[in-house]
Write a protein that holds these residues in place. Structure first.
Motif, PDB file in Angstrom:
ATOM      1  N   PRO A 268      24.264  -0.089  12.588  1.00 32.72           N
ATOM      2  CA  PRO A 268      24.466   0.251  13.999  1.00 32.72           C
ATOM      3  C   PRO A 268      23.267  -0.071  14.887  1.00 32.72           C
ATOM      4  N   ASP A 269      22.069  -0.188  14.302  1.00 33.68           N
ATOM      5  CA  ASP A 269      20.869  -0.455  15.089  1.00 33.68           C
ATOM      6  C   ASP A 269      20.452  -1.923  15.051  1.00 33.68           C
ATOM      7  N   SER A 270      21.323  -2.794  14.574  1.00 32.93           N
ATOM      8  CA  SER A 270      20.954  -4.195  14.349  1.00 32.93           C
ATOM      9  C   SER A 270      20.501  -4.931  15.601  1.00 32.93           C
ATOM     10  N   LEU A 271      21.010  -4.547  16.760  1.00 27.45           N
ATOM     11  CA  LEU A 271      20.706  -5.291  17.977  1.00 27.45           C
ATOM     12  C   LEU A 271      19.858  -4.480  18.952  1.00 27.45           C
ATOM     13  N   ARG A 272      19.050  -3.602  18.428  1.00 28.57           N
ATOM     14  CA  ARG A 272      18.103  -2.858  19.267  1.00 28.57           C
ATOM     15  C   ARG A 272      16.744  -3.547  19.245  1.00 28.57           C
ATOM     16  N   GLY A 273      16.232  -3.921  20.412  1.00 23.86           N
ATOM     17  CA  GLY A 273      14.899  -4.482  20.511  1.00 23.86           C
ATOM     18  C   GLY A 273      14.749  -5.886  19.992  1.00 23.86           C
ATOM     19  N   PHE A 274      15.796  -6.693  20.057  1.00 21.51           N
ATOM     20  CA  PHE A 274      15.660  -8.061  19.548  1.00 21.51           C
ATOM     21  C   PHE A 274      14.977  -8.955  20.580  1.00 21.51           C
ATOM     22  N   THR A 275      14.413 -10.060  20.101  1.00 24.06           N
ATOM     23  CA  THR A 275      13.825 -11.089  20.953  1.00 24.06           C
ATOM     24  C   THR A 275      14.405 -12.435  20.565  1.00 24.06           C
ATOM     25  N   GLY A 276      14.241 -13.414  21.427  1.00 19.64           N
ATOM     26  CA  GLY A 276      14.767 -14.738  21.121  1.00 19.64           C
ATOM     27  C   GLY A 276      16.269 -14.772  21.280  1.00 19.64           C
ATOM     28  N   GLU A 277      16.923 -15.573  20.457  1.00 24.87           N
ATOM     29  CA  GLU A 277      18.365 -15.756  20.542  1.00 24.87           C
ATOM     30  C   GLU A 277      19.040 -15.129  19.340  1.00 24.87           C
ATOM     31  N   ARG A 278      20.110 -14.369  19.581  1.00 20.02           N
ATOM     32  CA  ARG A 278      20.878 -13.740  18.513  1.00 20.02           C
ATOM     33  C   ARG A 278      22.345 -14.103  18.669  1.00 20.02           C
ATOM     34  N   SER A 279      23.034 -14.172  17.536  1.00 19.62           N
ATOM     35  CA  SER A 279      24.461 -14.464  17.523  1.00 19.62           C
ATOM     36  C   SER A 279      25.143 -13.482  16.583  1.00 19.62           C
ATOM     37  N   LEU A 280      26.176 -12.817  17.066  1.00 12.94           N
ATOM     38  CA  LEU A 280      26.942 -11.868  16.261  1.00 12.94           C
ATOM     39  C   LEU A 280      28.400 -12.255  16.314  1.00 12.94           C
ATOM     40  N   GLU A 281      28.973 -12.584  15.163  1.00 11.39           N
ATOM     41  CA  GLU A 281      30.402 -12.890  15.083  1.00 11.39           C
ATOM     42  C   GLU A 281      31.082 -11.761  14.331  1.00 11.39           C
ATOM     43  N   LEU A 282      32.038 -11.129  14.988  1.00 10.74           N
ATOM     44  CA  LEU A 282      32.736  -9.989  14.401  1.00 10.74           C
ATOM     45  C   LEU A 282      34.145 -10.384  13.980  1.00 10.74           C
ATOM     46  N   PRO A 283      34.582  -9.911  12.808  1.00 12.43           N
ATOM     47  CA  PRO A 283      35.942 -10.175  12.355  1.00 12.43           C
ATOM     48  C   PRO A 283      36.887  -9.111  12.897  1.00 12.43           C
ATOM     49  N   CYS A 284      38.077  -9.063  12.339  1.00 13.85           N
ATOM     50  CA  CYS A 284      39.024  -8.018  12.682  1.00 13.85           C
ATOM     51  C   CYS A 284      38.452  -6.655  12.305  1.00 13.85           C
ATOM     52  N   GLY A 285      38.674  -5.659  13.152  1.00 17.20           N
ATOM     53  CA  GLY A 285      38.250  -4.308  12.820  1.00 17.20           C
ATOM     54  C   GLY A 285      37.694  -3.556  14.002  1.00 17.20           C
ATOM     55  N   ARG A 286      37.272  -2.318  13.732  1.00 18.71           N
ATOM     56  CA  ARG A 286      36.631  -1.454  14.728  1.00 18.71           C
ATOM     57  C   ARG A 286      35.180  -1.267  14.309  1.00 18.71           C
ATOM     58  N   PHE A 287      34.244  -1.608  15.185  1.00 22.13           N
ATOM     59  CA  PHE A 287      32.827  -1.608  14.828  1.00 22.13           C
ATOM     60  C   PHE A 287      32.024  -0.798  15.852  1.00 22.13           C
ATOM     61  N   TYR A 288      30.872  -0.296  15.378  1.00 24.72           N
ATOM     62  CA  TYR A 288      30.068   0.626  16.179  1.00 24.72           C
ATOM     63  C   TYR A 288      28.611   0.195  16.174  1.00 24.72           C
ATOM     64  N   LEU A 289      27.999   0.171  17.369  1.00 26.36           N
ATOM     65  CA  LEU A 289      26.571  -0.078  17.514  1.00 26.36           C
ATOM     66  C   LEU A 289      25.979   1.041  18.368  1.00 26.36           C
ATOM     67  N   SER A 290      24.758   1.439  18.044  1.00 26.49           N
ATOM     68  CA  SER A 290      24.107   2.495  18.816  1.00 26.49           C
ATOM     69  C   SER A 290      23.691   2.003  20.196  1.00 26.49           C
ATOM     70  N   GLY A 291      23.418   0.737  20.320  1.00 24.76           N
ATOM     71  CA  GLY A 291      23.023   0.140  21.588  1.00 24.76           C
ATOM     72  C   GLY A 291      22.714  -1.323  21.391  1.00 24.76           C
ATOM     73  N   ILE A 292      22.625  -2.057  22.489  1.00 23.59           N
ATOM     74  CA  ILE A 292      22.246  -3.465  22.445  1.00 23.59           C
ATOM     75  C   ILE A 292      21.161  -3.674  23.482  1.00 23.59           C
TER      76      ILE A 292
END
Length: 426
Positions: A268-292
């Motif tokens: 859930p914390d994967s996209l907190r405080g990132f720098t540069g370029e990020r790519s996230l591809e999500l499949p079918c489903g319900r997903f949760y992140l604490s923040g981006i």
């Protein structure tokens, strides 16, 4: 880039993996696209992005694997867990129909210094072509326009200050004004017109009935199939009161644990405080992140039935791209504000009804010139600031709208029929 692997692939295909590993698997493994996998990568020259696996990252899923498989084998809109009291499920198609009934809905008054136009099409029937009938405009306040207004559907201004025009008005449906309808201009209405105040235009042509209360003045050249002196009721066309708003924070809270993160190893914390370029591809489903939150650029790609719940804000320092590739569809729920410093690309212009974004924040969402908005935005407590001339495919529901240039909204009427498929969701 593919979002899925077959069940015959290695178990590692269910983990978030570096892009180069994925490329090798696609070229050499012969996998087809059904078994879910999520990708979280950095730019080629930016080093590896944050990677989480089911063994190393926190698991937030209470849904067993067989539930995930059954969910993704189904069709139609997503079924979401509703409030914590009843624990009943709500269909995203029903949410969309409630939220996106107009091309533009504003809780506060609307004011335009440049031209406003709306029309409609159906993405399920083909690409957008200009001039399709539909795409209503509504506000719980008044409407003040200094330039031309062309509305492909109904026009409703519930505020007591009514509608004040600086140039011509064309309405391809019913017109409602909660106060005076004024301006030294011409206006044409193809449906009925209901005006609670005085009518003071250079000319007004109404193909249906014109209803004006007794005692209200009518001046200028007025033509209507029927003119009726009768009471005109007060109307608030946009569902902005507290009892009518969608419970976006509640839906997010209920999916903090009831999600499919563990099936793809998504931290859930994967996209907190990132720098540069990020790519996230999500499949079918319900997903949760604490923040981006990131100072760089983020690309989010969806190709299947996906819901993403973000507890806190989405804050992007450069560019945000949310790509929804038909037949994929995305429901994105944001618990606070959506802030994008650079260009914002949302959805698909061929099928805007497949992208729905629900924002609970009270801040300002600024969309810069050059951005592409092709989806449906629900932000009833927020201000939307559009820089330069703006073209939107889909719909907007906001507290307040600020537009510095022309605004054209092309409404995808498919969004009004999503609930009809809710019986097939799981």
């Amino acid at each position: 880039m593919s979002s899925a692997f077959p069940s015959s692939c290695s178990a590692v295909s269910r983990r978030i993996v570096p892009l180069l590993w994925l490329a090798g698997s696609l070229w050499g493994g012969g996998c087809t696209v059904r078994d879910p996998v999520a990708l979280l990568t950095s730019a080629p020259d930016g080093g590896p992005g944050p990677v989480s696996t089911p063994d190393s990252g926190p698991s937030t899923s209470e849904d067993p694997p067989d539930e995930h498989e059954a969910f993704c084998a189904s069709t139609g809109p997503l079924m979401l867990v509703s409030d914590g009291v009843t624990d009943e499920k709500v269909c995203t198609g029903q949410l969309a129909e409630r939220a996106f009934r107009h091309a533009l809905c504003s809780c506060d008054r609307l004011a335009f210094s440049a031209a406003l136009s709306t029309d409609a099409f159906r993405g399920s029937l083909g690409k957008y072509t200009p001039g399709g009938q539909g795409g209503g405009v509504a506000t719980n306040g008044g409407l003040a326009a200094n330039d031309t207004v062309k509305v492909g559907g109904e026009l409703s201004a519930g505020g007591g200050d009514g509608i004040r025009l600086g140039r011509s008005l064309t309405v391809q449906g019913v017109l409602y004004s909660g106060g005076p309808l004024t301006g030294d201009v011409t206006a044409e209405v193809t449906g009925d017109a209901w005006v609670r105040g005085d009518v003071g235009l250079a000319s007004l042509k109404v193909d249906g009935k014109l209803a004006v209360p007794e005692g209200r003045l009518m001046s200028g050249d007025v033509q209507a199939t029927q003119v009726s002196r009768e009471p005109v009721a007060s109307l608030a066309p946009c569902a902005c009161d507290a009892g009518s708003l969608l419970d976006v924070p509640g839906l997010i809270a209920n999916h903090a644990t009831r999600n499919h993160n563990a099936a793809i190893g998504l931290d859930p914390d994967s996209l907190r405080g990132f720098t540069g370029e990020r790519s996230l591809e999500l499949p079918c489903g319900r997903f949760y992140l604490s923040g981006i939150e990131g100072e760089g650029r983020l690309d989010l790609v969806v190709r299947e039935r996906t819901a993403l719940f973000v507890r806190d804000s989405i804050v992007i320092g450069e560019r945000l791209s949310i790509e929804v590739v038909p037949p994929g569809e995305l429901d994105l729920f944001i618990g606070a504000d959506l802030t994008v410093a650079g260009a914002f690309a949302l959805g698909s212009t061929d099928a805007p009804a497949r992208t729905r974004v629900y924002v609970a924040g009270h801040g300002t969402l600024g969309i810069s010139a050059g951005s592409v908005v092709a989806g449906n935005l629900y932000a009833p407590d927020a201000t939307l600031n559009l820089s330069g001339n703006a073209e939107v495919f889909g719909s907007l529901f906001v507290r307040h709208l600020e537009a510095s240039g022309t605004l054209a909204v092309h409404y995808d009427a498919d969004v009004r029929e999503l609930a009809s498929a809710c019986g097939s969701g799981k």
